[in-house]
Design a protein around this motif. Structure first.
Motif, PDB file in Angstrom:
ATOM      1  N   CYS A   1      37.324  46.936  39.753  1.00  0.00           N
ATOM      2  CA  CYS A   1      37.463  45.904  38.720  1.00  0.00           C
ATOM      3  C   CYS A   1      37.129  46.450  37.343  1.00  0.00           C
ATOM      4  O   CYS A   1      37.762  46.100  36.366  1.00  0.00           O
ATOM      5  CB  CYS A   1      36.556  44.725  39.035  1.00  0.00           C
ATOM      6  SG  CYS A   1      37.449  43.359  39.785  1.00  0.00           S
TER       7      CYS A   1
ATOM      8  N   VAL B   1      35.399  38.364  33.710  1.00  0.00           N
ATOM      9  CA  VAL B   1      36.159  38.719  34.915  1.00  0.00           C
ATOM     10  C   VAL B   1      35.617  40.008  35.515  1.00  0.00           C
ATOM     11  O   VAL B   1      35.470  40.135  36.734  1.00  0.00           O
ATOM     12  CB  VAL B   1      37.660  38.858  34.596  1.00  0.00           C
ATOM     13  CG1 VAL B   1      38.436  39.317  35.831  1.00  0.00           C
ATOM     14  CG2 VAL B   1      38.229  37.518  34.108  1.00  0.00           C
TER      15      VAL B   1
ATOM     16  N   SER C   1      44.613  35.371  36.314  1.00  0.00           N
ATOM     17  CA  SER C   1      43.998  36.315  37.248  1.00  0.00           C
ATOM     18  C   SER C   1      42.686  35.775  37.798  1.00  0.00           C
ATOM     19  O   SER C   1      42.396  35.899  38.993  1.00  0.00           O
ATOM     20  CB  SER C   1      43.770  37.652  36.544  1.00  0.00           C
ATOM     21  OG  SER C   1      43.146  38.579  37.389  1.00  0.00           O
ATOM     22  N   SER C   2      41.872  35.159  36.926  1.00  0.00           N
ATOM     23  CA  SER C   2      40.583  34.621  37.380  1.00  0.00           C
ATOM     24  C   SER C   2      40.782  33.480  38.371  1.00  0.00           C
ATOM     25  O   SER C   2      40.014  33.335  39.334  1.00  0.00           O
ATOM     26  CB  SER C   2      39.754  34.145  36.185  1.00  0.00           C
ATOM     27  OG  SER C   2      40.337  33.009  35.566  1.00  0.00           O
TER      28      SER C   2
ATOM     29  N   ALA D   1      42.128  34.964  41.711  1.00  0.00           N
ATOM     30  CA  ALA D   1      41.080  35.677  42.445  1.00  0.00           C
ATOM     31  C   ALA D   1      40.201  34.738  43.254  1.00  0.00           C
ATOM     32  O   ALA D   1      39.580  35.151  44.243  1.00  0.00           O
ATOM     33  CB  ALA D   1      40.229  36.491  41.475  1.00  0.00           C
TER      34      ALA D   1
ATOM     35  N   GLN E   1      39.674  41.645  44.134  1.00  0.00           N
ATOM     36  CA  GLN E   1      39.923  42.734  43.191  1.00  0.00           C
ATOM     37  C   GLN E   1      41.401  43.111  43.177  1.00  0.00           C
ATOM     38  O   GLN E   1      41.987  43.335  42.114  1.00  0.00           O
ATOM     39  CB  GLN E   1      39.075  43.949  43.560  1.00  0.00           C
ATOM     40  CG  GLN E   1      37.587  43.722  43.372  1.00  0.00           C
ATOM     41  CD  GLN E   1      36.774  44.921  43.801  1.00  0.00           C
ATOM     42  OE1 GLN E   1      37.265  45.807  44.491  1.00  0.00           O
ATOM     43  NE2 GLN E   1      35.517  44.947  43.407  1.00  0.00           N
TER      44      GLN E   1
ATOM     45  N   THR F   1      43.477  40.822  41.022  1.00  0.00           N
ATOM     46  CA  THR F   1      43.381  41.073  39.585  1.00  0.00           C
ATOM     47  C   THR F   1      44.197  42.306  39.198  1.00  0.00           C
ATOM     48  O   THR F   1      44.794  42.343  38.121  1.00  0.00           O
ATOM     49  CB  THR F   1      41.916  41.246  39.146  1.00  0.00           C
ATOM     50  OG1 THR F   1      41.296  42.261  39.928  1.00  0.00           O
ATOM     51  CG2 THR F   1      41.146  39.954  39.303  1.00  0.00           C
TER      52      THR F   1
END
Length: 409
Positions: free
Chosen positions: A3, A206, A238-239, A242, A301, A304
């Motif tokens: 990440c 993030v 993305s957050s 995830a 991960q 993302t």
């Protein structure tokens, strides 16, 4: 680690990266130590030794500085010698050379150019010059030096760009407290900030796994009537992805589709993100098997990373897709069909069928994820559904070339 490198990569490709990527300091006095060292005479000697090749490479200041490969060599001495020869150098030329040096990660030499500009009154530093200097100081001397430099700036030089540069430094080092304190100062400063400043804080949250804070930053951004950019949306989506909040991902994509951004990059990103969510079966992730649940952290991960690939595909940056995909394949984490779907779709969108074929081969050979012919058929159907039948046909031709014609399955 995965990440961390991901979000450093993202920052390097946000608009802030003085192409790109802000840098940092630890005391201007330390810089003079480099200039006053024995490296000065050595640099002149090397310059003399390589003078015979100058005619081939071009006898200009940029060529001379770019030949200084070792950090201990002094760019300052080269500039001084250039001036003593009766040549002149403008601020714009120095900025261009500095940009090339930063692209080559030669931060110490770039900082020496900044020092030269500071030491000579004929060069008036711009807001961007100060911001780049903060970035370079962080890289060369450390965040403490960059922080001291920022605090010592006159009030007029504490601008949107310099505040954001220091925030970038804090975010890169995952200094959450300092970043949040600076963010509060930014809000109290009455300066106008664009999406980049908010993106820096979102990137930090993030990268440290505090995904629940990302929507709060987006909310503040909107309250300040700042327009989100493609990086803002990528971090936000993305957050949510995830944490497998697919309904929110779809809502955000819907918002993007009605937003002001309607250029080619925006459209490519939207199409790819929608295909990824639909074809990659993100919505089934929460109900996966126990085995998949055990991989949840690593899969978070991977998602993302998938959206970083989608971002670069939207921006049309194939080189970055190549780099990320290569680095992902070198890790010991297990990829699943969804990850292959992401990179195949991204290469397809940019028209790179050769790379699509290579990824298909890697997918077939993978021991971690069985090749999924049905997934390829869904990719083709998804592209066709949004009116990109030619792209769907490109994948079909790749499959036929590899004796994987869907019609034969």
């Amino acid at each position: 680690m995965a990440c961390r490198s991901l979000f450093f990569a993202l920052r390097r490709n946000s608009s802030y990266i003085y192409q790109p990527q802000p840098c940092f300091l630890k005391g201007a006095s330390n810089l003079s130590r480099f200039s006053s060292s024995g490296a000065v005479n050595s640099d002149v000697a090397i310059e003399e030794e390589t003078h015979s090749s100058v005619a081939e490479d071009g006898d200009d200041l940029r060529s001379r500085i770019m030949r200084l490969r070792l950090p201990k060599r002094s760019a300052t001495n080269i500039i001084q010698k250039w001036v003593l020869e009766g040549n002149t150098i403008t601020a714009s030329e120095l900025r261009d050379i500095s940009k090339d040096l930063r692209r080559s990660q030669r931060f110490k030499h770039a900082l020496e150019i900044s020092e030269w500009m500071v030491a000579h009154d004929e060069y008036q530093l711009s807001d961007s010059d100060y911001a780049v200097r903060i970035d370079l100081m962080t890289k060369v001397f450390g965040i403490d030096a960059a922080e001291r430099y920022f605090e010592g700036l006159p009030l007029a030089a504490k601008t949107t760009e310099t505040y954001t540069a220091l925030l970038h430094s804090y975010a890169g080092a995952k200094l959450i407290e300092k970043a949040e304190e600076l963010y509060q100062r930014i809000k109290d400063s009455n300066l106008s900030f664009d999406a980049l400043t908010y993106n820096e804080l979102m990137t930090l949250y993030v990268s440290v796994g505090q995904l629940e804070k990302v929507p709060l930053v987006v909310e503040e951004l909107k309250q300040q009537k700042v327009a989100p950019d493609i990086f803002t949306y990528n971090l936000w989506i993305s957050s949510c992805a995830a944490t497998f909040n697919v309904d929110e991902v779809r809502r955000i994509l819907g918002e993007m589709s009605h937003g002001a951004g309607s250029d080619e990059s925006w459209t490519r990103y939207l199409n790819l993100a929608n295909i990824y969510v639909k074809v990659g079966h993100l919505d089934n992730a929460a109900s996966n098997t126990l085995v998949e649940a055990e991989k949840r952290i690593s899969q978070r991960q991977w998602i993302t990373y998938d959206f970083l690939i989608i971002l670069y595909a939207g921006l049309g940056n194939k080189d970055k897709i190549d780099q990320i995909w290569k680095s992902l394949r070198m890790t010991n984490q297990k990829m699943i069909s969804r990850n292959y779907i992401c990179v195949v779709s991204s290469y397809l969108m940019l028209g790179h069928t050769k790379e699509v074929g290579e990824v298909i081969d890697q997918w077939k050979q993978s021991t971690a994820s069985d090749f999924d012919m049905l997934a390829c058929e869904r990719i083709m159907a998804a592209f066709t559904d949004i009116g990109l039948g030619e792209i769907a046909n490109n994948l079909n031709m790749v499959l036929i070339d590899k004796n994987l014609n869907p019609g034969n399955n």
